[in-house]
Design a protein around this motif. Structure first.
Motif, PDB file in Angstrom:
ATOM      1  N   ASN A 203      23.602  89.112  -0.579  1.00  0.00           N
ATOM      2  CA  ASN A 203      24.103  88.007   0.237  1.00  0.00           C
ATOM      3  C   ASN A 203      25.615  87.836   0.095  1.00  0.00           C
ATOM      4  O   ASN A 203      26.216  88.211  -0.907  1.00  0.00           O
ATOM      5  N   LEU A 204      26.170  87.244   1.132  1.00  0.00           N
ATOM      6  CA  LEU A 204      27.629  87.191   1.255  1.00  0.00           C
ATOM      7  C   LEU A 204      28.326  86.428   0.115  1.00  0.00           C
ATOM      8  O   LEU A 204      29.251  86.955  -0.502  1.00  0.00           O
ATOM      9  N   VAL A 205      27.887  85.204  -0.151  1.00  0.00           N
ATOM     10  CA  VAL A 205      28.671  84.389  -1.093  1.00  0.00           C
ATOM     11  C   VAL A 205      28.648  84.941  -2.521  1.00  0.00           C
ATOM     12  O   VAL A 205      29.713  85.050  -3.153  1.00  0.00           O
ATOM     13  N   LEU A 219      34.900  93.559  -1.155  1.00  0.00           N
ATOM     14  CA  LEU A 219      33.866  93.033  -0.262  1.00  0.00           C
ATOM     15  C   LEU A 219      33.929  93.790   1.063  1.00  0.00           C
ATOM     16  O   LEU A 219      35.014  93.958   1.627  1.00  0.00           O
ATOM     17  N   SER A 220      32.776  94.247   1.537  1.00  0.00           N
ATOM     18  CA  SER A 220      32.724  94.837   2.879  1.00  0.00           C
ATOM     19  C   SER A 220      32.283  93.769   3.857  1.00  0.00           C
ATOM     20  O   SER A 220      31.249  93.126   3.650  1.00  0.00           O
ATOM     21  N   ILE A 221      33.059  93.576   4.895  1.00  0.00           N
ATOM     22  CA  ILE A 221      32.645  92.675   5.972  1.00  0.00           C
ATOM     23  C   ILE A 221      31.919  93.533   6.991  1.00  0.00           C
ATOM     24  O   ILE A 221      32.511  94.450   7.579  1.00  0.00           O
ATOM     25  N   PHE A 222      30.625  93.241   7.152  1.00  0.00           N
ATOM     26  CA  PHE A 222      29.786  94.129   7.960  1.00  0.00           C
ATOM     27  C   PHE A 222      29.971  93.866   9.451  1.00  0.00           C
ATOM     28  O   PHE A 222      29.214  93.129  10.061  1.00  0.00           O
ATOM     29  N   GLY A 223      30.977  94.484  10.014  1.00  0.00           N
ATOM     30  CA  GLY A 223      31.180  94.443  11.469  1.00  0.00           C
ATOM     31  C   GLY A 223      32.129  93.356  11.911  1.00  0.00           C
ATOM     32  O   GLY A 223      31.985  92.198  11.508  1.00  0.00           O
ATOM     33  N   LEU A 234      27.978  84.899  13.013  1.00  0.00           N
ATOM     34  CA  LEU A 234      27.959  83.441  12.798  1.00  0.00           C
ATOM     35  C   LEU A 234      26.669  83.028  12.109  1.00  0.00           C
ATOM     36  O   LEU A 234      25.572  83.454  12.500  1.00  0.00           O
ATOM     37  N   ARG A 235      26.813  82.185  11.089  1.00  0.00           N
ATOM     38  CA  ARG A 235      25.664  81.678  10.339  1.00  0.00           C
ATOM     39  C   ARG A 235      25.853  80.183  10.068  1.00  0.00           C
ATOM     40  O   ARG A 235      26.954  79.667  10.164  1.00  0.00           O
ATOM     41  N   ASP A 236      24.760  79.585   9.621  1.00  0.00           N
ATOM     42  CA  ASP A 236      24.760  78.171   9.256  1.00  0.00           C
ATOM     43  C   ASP A 236      24.632  78.098   7.736  1.00  0.00           C
ATOM     44  O   ASP A 236      23.527  78.197   7.190  1.00  0.00           O
ATOM     45  N   ARG A 298      28.679  97.691  10.879  1.00  0.00           N
ATOM     46  CA  ARG A 298      27.643  96.661  10.947  1.00  0.00           C
ATOM     47  C   ARG A 298      26.499  97.001   9.988  1.00  0.00           C
ATOM     48  O   ARG A 298      26.214  98.176   9.767  1.00  0.00           O
ATOM     49  N   ARG A 299      25.841  95.969   9.466  1.00  0.00           N
ATOM     50  CA  ARG A 299      24.661  96.195   8.614  1.00  0.00           C
ATOM     51  C   ARG A 299      23.427  96.171   9.519  1.00  0.00           C
ATOM     52  O   ARG A 299      23.231  95.196  10.250  1.00  0.00           O
ATOM     53  N   PRO A 300      22.600  97.215   9.462  1.00  0.00           N
ATOM     54  CA  PRO A 300      21.423  97.239  10.343  1.00  0.00           C
ATOM     55  C   PRO A 300      20.550  96.009  10.117  1.00  0.00           C
ATOM     56  O   PRO A 300      20.340  95.587   8.973  1.00  0.00           O
ATOM     57  N   GLY A 301      20.057  95.440  11.197  1.00  0.00           N
ATOM     58  CA  GLY A 301      19.133  94.304  11.076  1.00  0.00           C
ATOM     59  C   GLY A 301      19.806  92.946  11.131  1.00  0.00           C
ATOM     60  O   GLY A 301      19.126  91.923  11.215  1.00  0.00           O
ATOM     61  N   ASP A 302      21.157  92.903  11.063  1.00  0.00           N
ATOM     62  CA  ASP A 302      21.836  91.596  11.108  1.00  0.00           C
ATOM     63  C   ASP A 302      21.792  91.019  12.520  1.00  0.00           C
ATOM     64  O   ASP A 302      22.025  91.740  13.490  1.00  0.00           O
ATOM     65  N   VAL A 303      21.522  89.720  12.627  1.00  0.00           N
ATOM     66  CA  VAL A 303      21.606  89.081  13.938  1.00  0.00           C
ATOM     67  C   VAL A 303      23.054  88.640  14.159  1.00  0.00           C
ATOM     68  O   VAL A 303      23.789  88.391  13.207  1.00  0.00           O
TER      69      VAL A 303
END
Ligand code: UFG
Length: 342
Positions: A203-205, A219-223, A234-236, A298-303
């Protein structure tokens, strides 16, 4: 007499924060955990925060039917909150049977045990993953569920159905609430409990904080080519203490017989979309640290984008997320520093 809540997986990240909030709200708690994916750090932290040296702990694997039932016979359980499950999306793709077996069997054993003692209030920890890639955001509880992107996600959808069906068949003995979490982050303000990922964080954090402290190089930012304002997803992101508080409201609603249906569903989110890039920048700014990061594939499966419409939880549970993302990122950093002894 105090009402008793059994928290399965109570020594984990979410479970430990929920245990603190329940104890502080005046509930008695029985923590149950098999310590398969955590150590005693958070359990000890909970005792320290709440001053409960005598907090009951049952070391148990809920896949063991007899052991699950024994707990319901040993204590008078007024409500159970079920967290005990595996949660790594990638691992679930590689080892689907491990996930189906553990996550489904343990929950079915809890429900069977609850039925055997004449019923119980059951709160299940579901996830925004059940919405898949939604056609419209924010998502309400009526947004159609989509086929899950992983076996982990499938177990959440299946457990939702298992609870709905069990409640329906129980003739009122079992009542259920499904809380669909968005992205829980941060740590308790005391910095005595927090997220403790084993190995490389998914997870990101936790990846951000481990990079900032020097445990990870970059840190890799996926896309950054998603159709969003800055190209990142975008996430909540919901503060872990805010999320934990939602459980207290939900449990109280069940205990006080205020439910409008025998099985209710609530989104637990802030209603505020934040991009990966915004989160990274906010982390650097509020904590005054520089983060080594790069843009990766991009990481596969990410919305692309998902965030909650939390109106139902706000109105019905009387709960609202209160902490700002900045304060939450400060708490995540304080926890990482605490772990590093700084
Ligand atoms: N991300 C990065 N780099 C990382 C880790 C994550 O750029 O090293 C990005 C991801 O691509 C995503 C965002 O940060 O855009 C959040 O990723 P997380 O892994 O932290 O969270 P997810 O939204 O993927 O996953 C969460 C829960 C899952 C749940 C899923 C779907 O952790 O349990 O939401 O609802 F299944």
């Amino acid at each position: 007499m105090k009402k008793t809540v059994l928290v399965s997986g109570g020594a984990g990240f979410i479970g430990s924060h929920v245990t603190v909030e329940l104890l502080q709200a005046g509930y008695e708690v029985v923590v149950a955990d098999n310590f398969s994916n955590c150590d005693r750090t958070c359990f000890e932290g909970v005792k320290k925060i709440t001053g409960r040296e005598d907090l009951p702990l049952e070391v148990v694997d809920f896949c063991d039917e007899a052991a699950a039932k024994a707990i319901f016979h040993k204590y008078h359980i007024d409500a159970v909150i079920h967290f005990a499950a595996f949660k790594a999306v990638g691992e679930s793709v590689a080892e689907p049977l491990k996930y189906y077996k553990n996550n489904l069997v343990s929950f079915m054993n809890v429900l069977e045990a609850a039925s055997e003692v004449g019923g119980c209030n059951v709160l299940f920890s579901s996830s925004a993953t059940v919405y898949g890639e939604p056609e419209k955001v924010p998502v309400t509880e009526d947004t159609p569920r989509q086929p899950a992107m992983s076996p982990y996600g499938n177990t959440k959808t299946m457990c939702e159905d298992i609870l709905q069906d069990t409640v329906k068949a129980s003739g009122g003995a079992i009542k259920g609430i499904l809380l669909r979490y968005f992205n829980p982050i941060g740590a308790h303000p005391s910095a005595l409990i927090g997220e403790l990922p084993r190995g490389v964080p998914n997870n990101l954090v936790p990846f951000i904080t481990q990079t900032a402290i020097g445990k990870r190089e970059c840190l890799s930012i996926f896309g950054n080519d998603y159709p969003t304002p800055d190209g990142t997803c975008l996430r909540d992101y919901i503060d872990i203490v805010d999320l934990a508080r939602a459980h207290v409201f939900a449990v109280t609603r069940m205990m006080e017989g205020k439910m409008k249906k025998p099985c209710e569903i609530f989104n637990v989110g802030t209603g505020r979309p934040v991009s990966v890039m915004e989160l990274v920048n906010a982390f650097q700014k509020v904590n005054g640290v520089k983060l080594n990061y790069k843009i990766a594939a991009r990481r596969p499966g990410d919305v692309t984008a998902i965030w909650a419409d939390p109106t139902l939880a706000n109105n019905e549970l009387g709960w609202k997320a209160e902490r700002s993302v900045e304060d939450t990122l400060k708490s995540a950093w304080a926890w990482e520093c605490h772990l590093a002894g700084k």
